[in-house]
Design a protein around this motif. Sequence first.
Motif, PDB file in Angstrom:
ATOM      1  N   THR A  16     -12.840  -1.803   6.959  1.00  0.00           N
ATOM      2  CA  THR A  16     -12.118  -0.525   6.871  1.00  0.00           C
ATOM      3  C   THR A  16     -12.872   0.581   7.593  1.00  0.00           C
ATOM      4  O   THR A  16     -12.279   1.402   8.302  1.00  0.00           O
ATOM      5  CB  THR A  16     -11.906  -0.143   5.395  1.00  0.00           C
ATOM      6  N   ALA A  51      -7.426   6.520  -1.620  1.00  0.00           N
ATOM      7  CA  ALA A  51      -6.599   5.522  -2.300  1.00  0.00           C
ATOM      8  C   ALA A  51      -6.267   4.364  -1.364  1.00  0.00           C
ATOM      9  O   ALA A  51      -6.318   3.191  -1.764  1.00  0.00           O
ATOM     10  CB  ALA A  51      -5.318   6.170  -2.819  1.00  0.00           C
ATOM     11  N   VAL A  52      -5.930   4.686  -0.107  1.00  0.00           N
ATOM     12  CA  VAL A  52      -5.614   3.635   0.861  1.00  0.00           C
ATOM     13  C   VAL A  52      -6.831   2.746   1.108  1.00  0.00           C
ATOM     14  O   VAL A  52      -6.722   1.509   1.136  1.00  0.00           O
ATOM     15  CB  VAL A  52      -5.103   4.255   2.182  1.00  0.00           C
ATOM     16  N   PHE A  91      -9.367   2.212  -0.879  1.00  0.00           N
ATOM     17  CA  PHE A  91      -9.648   1.410  -2.076  1.00  0.00           C
ATOM     18  C   PHE A  91      -8.672   0.246  -2.201  1.00  0.00           C
ATOM     19  O   PHE A  91      -9.075  -0.894  -2.456  1.00  0.00           O
ATOM     20  CB  PHE A  91      -9.567   2.287  -3.319  1.00  0.00           C
ATOM     21  N   ILE A  92      -7.383   0.520  -2.005  1.00  0.00           N
ATOM     22  CA  ILE A  92      -6.372  -0.537  -2.171  1.00  0.00           C
ATOM     23  C   ILE A  92      -6.549  -1.626  -1.114  1.00  0.00           C
ATOM     24  O   ILE A  92      -6.495  -2.826  -1.424  1.00  0.00           O
ATOM     25  CB  ILE A  92      -4.959   0.074  -2.102  1.00  0.00           C
ATOM     26  N   VAL A  93      -6.760  -1.213   0.144  1.00  0.00           N
ATOM     27  CA  VAL A  93      -6.945  -2.195   1.215  1.00  0.00           C
ATOM     28  C   VAL A  93      -8.190  -3.041   0.967  1.00  0.00           C
ATOM     29  O   VAL A  93      -8.175  -4.276   1.106  1.00  0.00           O
ATOM     30  CB  VAL A  93      -7.023  -1.489   2.587  1.00  0.00           C
ATOM     31  N   THR A  94      -9.280  -2.375   0.587  1.00  0.00           N
ATOM     32  CA  THR A  94     -10.523  -3.099   0.316  1.00  0.00           C
ATOM     33  C   THR A  94     -10.351  -4.067  -0.847  1.00  0.00           C
ATOM     34  O   THR A  94     -10.800  -5.225  -0.793  1.00  0.00           O
ATOM     35  CB  THR A  94     -11.657  -2.105  -0.001  1.00  0.00           C
ATOM     36  N   PHE A  95      -9.688  -3.605  -1.905  1.00  0.00           N
ATOM     37  CA  PHE A  95      -9.491  -4.453  -3.083  1.00  0.00           C
ATOM     38  C   PHE A  95      -8.631  -5.671  -2.748  1.00  0.00           C
ATOM     39  O   PHE A  95      -8.986  -6.815  -3.077  1.00  0.00           O
ATOM     40  CB  PHE A  95      -8.850  -3.644  -4.203  1.00  0.00           C
ATOM     41  N   LEU A  96      -7.500  -5.440  -2.079  1.00  0.00           N
ATOM     42  CA  LEU A  96      -6.608  -6.550  -1.757  1.00  0.00           C
ATOM     43  C   LEU A  96      -7.287  -7.560  -0.842  1.00  0.00           C
ATOM     44  O   LEU A  96      -7.207  -8.783  -1.052  1.00  0.00           O
ATOM     45  CB  LEU A  96      -5.333  -6.020  -1.101  1.00  0.00           C
ATOM     46  N   VAL A 130       0.831  -1.200   0.000  1.00  0.00           N
ATOM     47  CA  VAL A 130       0.000   0.000   0.000  1.00  0.00           C
ATOM     48  C   VAL A 130       0.871   1.257   0.000  1.00  0.00           C
ATOM     49  O   VAL A 130       0.616   2.213  -0.744  1.00  0.00           O
ATOM     50  CB  VAL A 130      -0.945   0.006   1.223  1.00  0.00           C
ATOM     51  N   LEU A 180       2.310   1.970  -3.436  1.00  0.00           N
ATOM     52  CA  LEU A 180       1.325   2.436  -4.419  1.00  0.00           C
ATOM     53  C   LEU A 180       0.921   3.889  -4.202  1.00  0.00           C
ATOM     54  O   LEU A 180       0.550   4.576  -5.157  1.00  0.00           O
ATOM     55  CB  LEU A 180       0.091   1.531  -4.380  1.00  0.00           C
ATOM     56  N   VAL A 181       0.968   4.361  -2.956  1.00  0.00           N
ATOM     57  CA  VAL A 181       0.537   5.748  -2.682  1.00  0.00           C
ATOM     58  C   VAL A 181       1.717   6.666  -2.385  1.00  0.00           C
ATOM     59  O   VAL A 181       1.509   7.824  -2.001  1.00  0.00           O
ATOM     60  CB  VAL A 181      -0.469   5.791  -1.508  1.00  0.00           C
TER      61      VAL A 181
END
Length: 408
Positions: free
Chosen positions: A130, A78-79, A81-86, A44, A47-48
């Motif tokens: 989250t 962004a954090v 979204f990335i955490v949720t997606f992963l 994460v 990516l950010v």
Amino acid sequence: MVFPDLSAPEVKPHHPKSSTVPVAFVADRFIALILDFLILSPIVSLLVAGLVRQTKTFFLLNANSAEGVVAAGLVVMAVVFIVTFLQSVFLYFWQATPGQIFLQLRVIAYPVYQPRLSYAQCVIRSLSWTFSFVLLALPFMEILSHPLRRAFPDRAADTLVITLKKVHDDGPHPIESRFINSWMRMSLLFLLLFGVLGYFKTYHSLLAGEYREKGGTQVAACKEMRGSADLEGVARLDAALSLYLLNEISGECLDKEAEVALWGDPVNAQPLAYLAKYLLADGEAQEQYLSKICEDSSSSTCALARYMAEEGNFDDLEQADGHLWTTKFLKSEELFASNDFAGSLKAISELQKNPILQSGLEKRFVRSVWALRDAELIPQGGNGGRMPASAAEQESWIDDFKERYEVP
């Protein structure tokens, strides 16, 4: 007398017991959370990283930057979204996050069993997970009181965390459940109280005009850098170096400008920023900065650093970037030291076309004019340096001086 209808089925409330389900231990889930953080946080962060760096730059340039607030909001989004997606991807394909896989935990559909979780369940559970951190992680406290250790994310997505181990959790003790439920009610009440008070305080501040823009001006990275609003990146740092050499700004100001340049444009500004750090450092730290600058010994910035380190090697100065204001200023000083006062004045006049340097160079201009005027009284063969300027050049510079200062 009322007789019960024995033909009707008996209706009893259903209370699932943890003994019938292999519920995961709280300690295992906590350790899995720590492992997930250690495994996924570097991904994460990578990516950010660019967006975080840009956000820091906005706040360095202006502590009250609206751009910084927007950028910070984008970082949070962004954090999330990335955490949720992963997390949802791991739950969909493996029914567990990396930490849960290591601890032999799995997330299953509950109370209606399914061979695997639907992607909607995975996304809802990840979003709820989250969102629970926004509420200071209070919803997770239900794990300590719920009979099946189901917190808000599990109930929202109809899921349950189980263990593949032979021994499983038997659920909380009744005293533990009552204590946690009471503690959560009090915590939510206090959270609600502080939220209401914060809301009305913010509303009062809004009416009082505390959030109104004052003048609309931006605060520069360094307040000593007056007239630098149009400069950015390397050009701004170059101006800061020149002003520092002119004793117009402090070392703290130059250091702050170097930090801003490193965050804003690390690729292009790094050599010049390290040069600024070199000037401000001493001892071993200075040597370290010099070695970083001269990793490419043929670079123009390395030549400039060598000139400063050796305190005056004109050959190194000739190899430096001639477009930099710092180089032009040092050349004007070198020309003055070699008694080429006309050449020094030409360099100074060229630099004074930049408004930010005009005031700082004024003393150098006056000094060179007086030195040029005094050179008229010295015989050409006894000046110990270059030949003095021609009479026409002398008159031109002296007339410019008289016009500028209205001297008769």
